[in-house]
Design an enzyme around this catalytic site. Structure first.
Site, mmCIF file in Angstrom:
data_model
loop_
_atom_site.group_PDB
_atom_site.id
_atom_site.type_symbol
_atom_site.label_atom_id
_atom_site.label_comp_id
_atom_site.label_asym_id
_atom_site.label_seq_id
_atom_site.Cartn_x
_atom_site.Cartn_y
_atom_site.Cartn_z
ATOM 1 C CG ASP A 1 -8.291 0.715 3.500
ATOM 2 O OD1 ASP A 1 -9.144 -0.080 3.043
ATOM 3 O OD2 ASP A 1 -7.069 0.455 3.524
ATOM 4 C CE LYS B 1 -4.232 -1.776 2.077
ATOM 5 N NZ LYS B 1 -5.180 -1.715 3.200
HETATM 6 P P1 NAP Z 1 0.392 -2.859 8.513
HETATM 7 O O1 NAP Z 1 0.529 -1.624 7.682
HETATM 8 O O2 NAP Z 1 1.392 -3.944 8.404
HETATM 9 O O3 NAP Z 1 0.308 -2.371 10.056
HETATM 10 C C1 NAP Z 1 0.129 -3.272 11.105
HETATM 11 C C2 NAP Z 1 0.264 -2.569 12.450
HETATM 12 O O4 NAP Z 1 0.098 -3.553 13.457
HETATM 13 C C3 NAP Z 1 1.642 -1.942 12.688
HETATM 14 O O5 NAP Z 1 1.521 -0.860 13.557
HETATM 15 C C4 NAP Z 1 2.379 -3.113 13.346
HETATM 16 O O6 NAP Z 1 3.483 -2.715 14.140
HETATM 17 C C5 NAP Z 1 1.298 -3.640 14.242
HETATM 18 N N1 NAP Z 1 1.558 -5.016 14.620
HETATM 19 C C6 NAP Z 1 1.768 -6.071 13.802
HETATM 20 N N2 NAP Z 1 1.980 -7.192 14.520
HETATM 21 C C7 NAP Z 1 1.914 -6.814 15.828
HETATM 22 C C8 NAP Z 1 2.067 -7.510 17.054
HETATM 23 N N3 NAP Z 1 2.315 -8.837 17.095
HETATM 24 N N4 NAP Z 1 1.941 -6.822 18.205
HETATM 25 C C9 NAP Z 1 1.700 -5.490 18.191
HETATM 26 N N5 NAP Z 1 1.545 -4.773 17.065
HETATM 27 C C10 NAP Z 1 1.646 -5.429 15.885
HETATM 28 O O7 NAP Z 1 -1.019 -3.545 8.235
HETATM 29 P P2 NAP Z 1 -2.392 -2.821 7.883
HETATM 30 O O8 NAP Z 1 -2.564 -2.745 6.409
HETATM 31 O O9 NAP Z 1 -2.485 -1.582 8.668
HETATM 32 O O10 NAP Z 1 -3.466 -3.918 8.389
HETATM 33 C C11 NAP Z 1 -3.671 -4.127 9.771
HETATM 34 C C12 NAP Z 1 -4.845 -5.078 9.958
HETATM 35 O O11 NAP Z 1 -6.034 -4.473 9.459
HETATM 36 C C13 NAP Z 1 -4.697 -6.411 9.201
HETATM 37 O O12 NAP Z 1 -5.233 -7.426 9.980
HETATM 38 C C14 NAP Z 1 -5.548 -6.212 7.964
HETATM 39 O O13 NAP Z 1 -6.050 -7.423 7.443
HETATM 40 C C15 NAP Z 1 -6.659 -5.343 8.541
HETATM 41 N N6 NAP Z 1 -7.317 -4.531 7.513
HETATM 42 C C16 NAP Z 1 -8.649 -4.712 7.327
HETATM 43 C C17 NAP Z 1 -9.317 -3.945 6.410
HETATM 44 C C18 NAP Z 1 -10.785 -4.132 6.230
HETATM 45 O O14 NAP Z 1 -11.328 -3.640 5.223
HETATM 46 N N7 NAP Z 1 -11.457 -4.799 7.131
HETATM 47 C C19 NAP Z 1 -8.638 -2.973 5.650
HETATM 48 C C20 NAP Z 1 -7.273 -2.809 5.876
HETATM 49 C C21 NAP Z 1 -6.621 -3.601 6.819
HETATM 50 P P3 NAP Z 1 4.971 -2.662 13.511
HETATM 51 O O15 NAP Z 1 4.975 -1.480 12.586
HETATM 52 O O16 NAP Z 1 5.823 -2.500 14.694
HETATM 53 O O17 NAP Z 1 5.158 -3.973 12.785
#
Ligand code: NAP
Length: 275
Positions: free
Chosen positions: A103, A67
């Site tokens: 989003d 993204k």
């Molecule tokens: P991302 O950019 O990779 O960000 C993930 C965030 O979670 C970062 O702040 C990361 O920290 C943190 N994180 C990851 N593993 C962790 C852990 N074990 N403990 C604590 N913090 C942790 O991902 P994203 O695109 O934002 O997506 C995040 C979630 O939202 C995913 O599950 C995705 O499937 C969901 N999502 C859903 C929708 C929907 O339409 N429903 C849309 C978008 C995303 P670090 O930076 O330190 O790794």
């Protein structure tokens, strides 16, 4: 005219619901279009994006981990994508590729529509500081949140997110102790992937009636966090509704038509029950 196509680029791209949701919409709108999954490794992202021009795609969705990286391969960005620095939807107009972030709209539409929450003046807590958290913070400001607190395991990232809501009272909370502060919030949003494998985020935190918890995770449909919040009297939702609404917003960009949200939602629920 030949059949037109769109798709989703991600890596790895397992269990994506996007083809099911969009193909249901194309059928309902009577469009001879098809939506395909495109597993694209990070090293191939530039080539794959250029291929959208060469092959004449309608556009594409972009998901983890592309993204942010995709931004440098596009010709222009719309308002939310520029502000957030992340793109989940590419629109091809002739030879130009425009990046959007649906989003933001997806979360806002879900919260105000499906969940029926009035966020104006609410105290909100966002967990995580990645691409989805940025969209949530932006949407909460648009909806008039009273305050937005952010907790992430990397404090510098959380602080960075506060800059996305300059007109709102924002702050950061310590990741290790945030569970003990949950009672201070009206709306809590999990924007981390913690819970996808059954982990209990905020283990030990308690919730009460009047609070709302939204987990952006949609597989599983009910994470331990949402399950516990509901058991304790709070309202709770998983991420399927947001997924459908962000897809609907992408579809509107590509087609210029109203999206058949109901048909998309039914297709998503049917697909998730079979995962
Ligand atoms: P991302 O950019 O990779 O960000 C993930 C965030 O979670 C970062 O702040 C990361 O920290 C943190 N994180 C990851 N593993 C962790 C852990 N074990 N403990 C604590 N913090 C942790 O991902 P994203 O695109 O934002 O997506 C995040 C979630 O939202 C995913 O599950 C995705 O499937 C969901 N999502 C859903 C929708 C929907 O339409 N429903 C849309 C978008 C995303 P670090 O930076 O330190 O790794």
């Amino acid at each position: 005219m030949s059949r037109r196509f769109a798709g989703v680029m991600g890596w790895p791209l397992e269990h994506t619901l996007s083809p099911v949701i969009h193909n249901a919409a194309f059928r309902r709108l009577d469009l001879d279009w098809v939506y395909l999954p495109f597993p694209v490794a990070p090293a191939q992202l530039g080539e794959a994006v250029r291929g959208l021009r060469a092959l004449g795609a309608v556009g594409a969705n972009v998901t983890m981990p592309h993204k942010e990286a995709v931004v440098s391969h596009l010709d222009d960005l719309s308002g939310d994508a520029r502000r957030i620095g992340a793109v989940n939807t590419i629109q091809r107009i002739g030879d130009r590729l425009i990046g959007h972030n649906t989003d933001v709209d997806g979360f806002a539409s879900f919260v105000t529509g499906d969940a029926g929450l009035d966020v104006a003046g609410s105290r909100c807590l966002v967990l995580g500081a990645g691409g989805a958290a940025r969209a949530v913070v932006r949407a909460l400001e648009m909806l008039g949140a009273g305050s937005i607190s952010i907790a992430a395991r990397r404090g510098d990232q959380a602080h960075h997110l506060t800059q996305l809501a300059p007109e709102t009272d924002t702050g950061c909370l310590d990741w290790e102790t945030v569970g003990s502060r949950c009672q201070d919030f009206d709306l809590i949003v999990n924007a981390t992937p913690v819970g996808m494998s059954g982990e209990d985020l905020l283990h030990g935190a308690s919730f009460t009636e009047g609070q709302a918890v939204v987990d952006l995770i949609y597989d599983p449909p009910l994470t331990p966090l949402v399950d516990r919040a509901k058991t304790q009297g709070a309202a709770g939702w998983g991420g399927l509704g947001m997924l459908v609404h962000q897809a609907a917003a992408s579809l509107r960009i590509w087609t210029g038509q109203e999206a058949p949200v109901e048909a998309m939602s039914v297709a998503a629920m049917h697909a998730i029950s079979r995962l």
